[in-house]
Scaffold this active site. Sequence first.
Site, short mmCIF file in Angstrom:
data_model
loop_
_atom_site.label_atom_id
_atom_site.label_comp_id
_atom_site.label_asym_id
_atom_site.label_seq_id
_atom_site.Cartn_x
_atom_site.Cartn_y
_atom_site.Cartn_z
N LYS A 128 22.99 -72.27 82.22
CA LYS A 128 22.07 -71.79 82.49
C LYS A 128 21.39 -70.64 81.89
O LYS A 128 20.24 -70.53 82.21
CB LYS A 128 23.68 -70.62 82.62
CG LYS A 128 24.34 -70.78 83.68
CD LYS A 128 23.10 -71.02 85.18
CE LYS A 128 24.16 -72.53 85.90
NZ LYS A 128 23.58 -72.93 86.42
N GLN A 146 6.91 -66.95 92.46
CA GLN A 146 7.65 -67.81 92.27
C GLN A 146 8.86 -66.67 91.61
O GLN A 146 10.23 -66.61 91.26
CB GLN A 146 7.89 -68.71 91.70
CG GLN A 146 7.60 -69.93 92.80
CD GLN A 146 7.04 -70.87 92.89
OE1 GLN A 146 7.38 -71.64 91.97
NE2 GLN A 146 7.63 -72.10 93.56
N HIS A 154 19.17 -62.95 89.28
CA HIS A 154 20.09 -64.38 89.30
C HIS A 154 19.87 -65.37 87.73
O HIS A 154 20.91 -65.11 86.90
CB HIS A 154 19.55 -65.38 89.72
CG HIS A 154 20.24 -66.92 90.15
ND1 HIS A 154 21.52 -66.73 90.16
CD2 HIS A 154 19.84 -68.30 89.50
CE1 HIS A 154 21.85 -68.04 90.36
NE2 HIS A 154 20.90 -68.78 89.70
#
Length: 191
Positions: A128, A146, A154
Amino acid sequence: MSALLNSTQSMIHEAYNYYLWTLSLADHRTRGWPLVDSPMPTVLYTALYLAIVRTGPRLMKNRQPFRLTWALIPYNLSMAALNFYIASELLSASTKLKYSYVCQPITRLSHPEELRIANAVWWYYVSKLIEFCDTFFFILRKKENQLTFLHVYHHSTMFSLWWIGIKWVPSGSTFLPAMANSFIHVLMYTY
């Protein structure tokens, strides 16, 4: 004024004692692992990520987008390989332990397969952090379409949430979302 100061001091003391109590509940198997013992590295990396998200597009405003094919191909292949490793470790160890896909209780055993699961969950947490690069590539390539709120939200929250996972619950039902998401990331990064 004195009452307000005493009240604030008491509240800070209680919050600190609560923090110490939560640390006493942490999983002993991951104690001493890189980035796990303190929340500060996770908080600092997340703050740095958000600072780059805020300033990066402004710095790139009057610049040409970078062509990063030379970096994106090895990055995507290595991320696909890392996620394949995580998913296959979790699948293999959870199968050997006969883990339930519905509700798996947390165990704090030092069984080799349990440690494989904890290790794979730690790698998932580290992945992550590495995935912050997805956003940096968007910024450098000027792909602001994007760079959505959902994307930034997130990436910034997943790193913190998985620190909680590796600190307190690196086994049990934690394995399933990490395994499923890693399989999906293999497909995404391979594509």
